[in-house]
Design a protein around this motif. Sequence first.
Motif, PDB file in Angstrom:
ATOM      1  N   UNK A  59       0.839  -1.202   0.000  1.00  0.00           N
ATOM      2  CA  UNK A  59       0.000   0.000   0.000  1.00  0.00           C
ATOM      3  C   UNK A  59       0.874   1.253   0.000  1.00  0.00           C
ATOM      4  N   UNK A  60       1.957   1.221   0.785  1.00  0.00           N
ATOM      5  CA  UNK A  60       2.864   2.360   0.828  1.00  0.00           C
ATOM      6  C   UNK A  60       3.513   2.598  -0.524  1.00  0.00           C
ATOM      7  N   UNK A  61       3.947   1.534  -1.171  1.00  0.00           N
ATOM      8  CA  UNK A  61       4.583   1.676  -2.484  1.00  0.00           C
ATOM      9  C   UNK A  61       3.609   2.260  -3.513  1.00  0.00           C
ATOM     10  N   UNK A  62       2.362   1.801  -3.465  1.00  0.00           N
ATOM     11  CA  UNK A  62       1.363   2.339  -4.385  1.00  0.00           C
ATOM     12  C   UNK A  62       1.094   3.812  -4.090  1.00  0.00           C
ATOM     13  N   UNK A  63       1.026   4.122  -2.821  1.00  0.00           N
ATOM     14  CA  UNK A  63       0.776   5.511  -2.411  1.00  0.00           C
ATOM     15  C   UNK A  63       1.918   6.419  -2.851  1.00  0.00           C
ATOM     16  N   UNK A  64       3.149   5.941  -2.645  1.00  0.00           N
ATOM     17  CA  UNK A  64       4.316   6.735  -3.042  1.00  0.00           C
ATOM     18  C   UNK A  64       4.373   6.904  -4.549  1.00  0.00           C
ATOM     19  N   UNK A  65       4.040   5.848  -5.263  1.00  0.00           N
ATOM     20  CA  UNK A  65       4.054   5.928  -6.723  1.00  0.00           C
ATOM     21  C   UNK A  65       2.960   6.849  -7.240  1.00  0.00           C
ATOM     22  N   UNK A  66       1.794   6.797  -6.595  1.00  0.00           N
ATOM     23  CA  UNK A  66       0.669   7.622  -7.030  1.00  0.00           C
ATOM     24  C   UNK A  66       0.973   9.108  -6.873  1.00  0.00           C
ATOM     25  N   UNK A  67       1.664   9.459  -5.774  1.00  0.00           N
ATOM     26  CA  UNK A  67       1.933  10.861  -5.490  1.00  0.00           C
ATOM     27  C   UNK A  67       3.331  11.300  -5.921  1.00  0.00           C
ATOM     28  N   UNK A  68       4.058  10.420  -6.541  1.00  0.00           N
ATOM     29  CA  UNK A  68       5.353  10.785  -7.090  1.00  0.00           C
ATOM     30  C   UNK A  68       6.403  11.101  -6.044  1.00  0.00           C
ATOM     31  N   UNK A  69       6.442  10.329  -4.950  1.00  0.00           N
ATOM     32  CA  UNK A  69       7.459  10.556  -3.937  1.00  0.00           C
ATOM     33  C   UNK A  69       8.833  10.198  -4.487  1.00  0.00           C
ATOM     34  N   UNK A  70       9.846  10.977  -4.065  1.00  0.00           N
ATOM     35  CA  UNK A  70      11.195  10.631  -4.489  1.00  0.00           C
ATOM     36  C   UNK A  70      11.701   9.420  -3.714  1.00  0.00           C
ATOM     37  N   UNK A  71      12.831   8.894  -4.145  1.00  0.00           N
ATOM     38  CA  UNK A  71      13.349   7.654  -3.549  1.00  0.00           C
ATOM     39  C   UNK A  71      13.739   7.850  -2.087  1.00  0.00           C
ATOM     40  N   UNK A  72      14.283   9.016  -1.770  1.00  0.00           N
ATOM     41  CA  UNK A  72      14.711   9.250  -0.391  1.00  0.00           C
ATOM     42  C   UNK A  72      13.525   9.255   0.574  1.00  0.00           C
ATOM     43  N   UNK A  73      12.460   9.928   0.175  1.00  0.00           N
ATOM     44  CA  UNK A  73      11.273   9.976   1.030  1.00  0.00           C
ATOM     45  C   UNK A  73      10.638   8.597   1.148  1.00  0.00           C
ATOM     46  N   UNK A  74      10.556   7.896   0.037  1.00  0.00           N
ATOM     47  CA  UNK A  74       9.966   6.552   0.071  1.00  0.00           C
ATOM     48  C   UNK A  74      10.776   5.621   0.968  1.00  0.00           C
ATOM     49  N   UNK A  75      12.095   5.747   0.902  1.00  0.00           N
ATOM     50  CA  UNK A  75      12.953   4.911   1.740  1.00  0.00           C
ATOM     51  C   UNK A  75      12.745   5.207   3.222  1.00  0.00           C
TER      52      UNK A  75
END
Length: 542
Positions: A59-75
């Motif tokens: 769910x987090x990965x989908x959320x990050x992808x949907x909102x265009x989070x950068x790699x650092x924030x996603x990590x």
Amino acid sequence: MRSPVGYGDFSPSSSAEMIAGSIYMIFNVVIMAWVIGSITLLIVKSDEKTGVYREALQVLNKYASLHGFDKDLTKRLRTQLKLDFDNREVQDEQVLHFFPAGVRRKVLRRLYLPDLLESKLMRGTRQQFVDAFLGACTVEIFSPGEELLQRNSVPTDLYLLLEGKLEVSTQSALDKSVMSSETLDSSVADEDWSTRSGSITGGKRGYVKRGEFINEIGKSASLFEAIWMLLKLRREGFFTESLQMETVRTKTVCKVLTMSKANYRDLANDYPGSAGRLLANLLSKVDDQNNRVSSHINLDVEAVVNPQVRVYNTAAAVQDLIRLYISKQQDDQTTRFCFAASRGDTATITVMCEQGFDPNSSDYDKRTALMVASMKGNVDTVVKLLSYHADPNLTDMHGTSALYEATKNNHEDVASVLIEYGGHLSMSESQAASTLCQAVYEGDILLLKRLICAQIQVNASDYDKRTAAHIAASESNCLALKILVEAGADLNMRDRWGNTAEDEAKRARASAVLGIFGTPLTLRGNEGGRECCTVGHVVDKV
């Protein structure tokens, strides 16, 4: 039929051996079933926990992808999610929510009370306040790189560092900014502290220690060290409801005790005395640190030239802001206290007094709750306030005491209680004279009697040296004059023109009043159409 046991090493030859062999085999079957079941359960439970984590991660990965989070924030989000799952089973809330509030307080006291008491803010507060403070807090764990506080934001939570390492940065140069107490001593005279770098570590001298708050007044975590005085900023934080002037981030995994602003407000309302003491401790620390800084700088140097002077000036501004906030809190609590006295809410008065609130606190007119309760005639409230050592002889800005409020508003039961506790009208002579003369002039005999019962000065004179007896004689108020005489009024006192009360009665031709003096009234000729032979015997002249 005889079946062997094991690999044929044992073959039963009798009924007893057959029964024993059967029992042995059944026991082995049960043991093996239990072992297999336990292993299966462990696998299922572990897989279930892992499944929940994997689902949350997806769910987090989908959320990050949907909102265009950068790699650092996603990590960072993934790290925080994993940290939460790893520590969920040992978090206080997960374990203690099964137990009553009393048990929860005991456990929290055992775990975090030493850390909390290390904070000088808690000195002098009541044990109930500390327990309630712990009960309203939550324990949170943050992964490295998380921002606990952001510059120019209004803090909504108070953080108490328990474990871990923090770093503080300022927006001016985006550098980490920190100093220890040793740095203050060695470089305070010639260093621009806004460009220094470092970190704040729990448990080391000169840095944020376990049990120290991070954002009491919008400064860096080392409030009780010299750093925040050197990074002095014209704002206050959690307690003073102003902007945070530094960004505080976690350097390592940090465990903090968190108190929300809403919970603190409720706590301050329930424990006004301890909340006031906490703010007083905060102001005391500001004063101490300001004195330490001022001893190292030359205040005659222009602030524009010397950054240390700017530090000192802003420190003084912070002191003023804290004093202003303390005054505001005191006014709010006093208003609440007086309103409770006005409506006879003895429960609220009891709670506030038990928690250390001063029953003699006064509002902007210097009116106390005892004056308000006396004015309203709430005798139970008056008794309750006096039991908490409220002073019955305080006066407001108009010189009015609680006893005068009860006397003026015809609350004799309240007045009796106040007199029993040593209450006085606490009037100046001119005020007492004005009050008595006004009552006599208006013919308010009941008020006059109540004032005399309250032990007012019956011989008090005004700026013309006129007493209530002068007024009673001039107004032909025989009853008022008799009451004053019985109360000890001196009828021989003279006003500024040398007139006594008898002279006033003669001038007013008050025959009934002159009878008190034993003086007959003699009229000239046919004046008034009457003639008086003796006092009190006035006949119409035909």
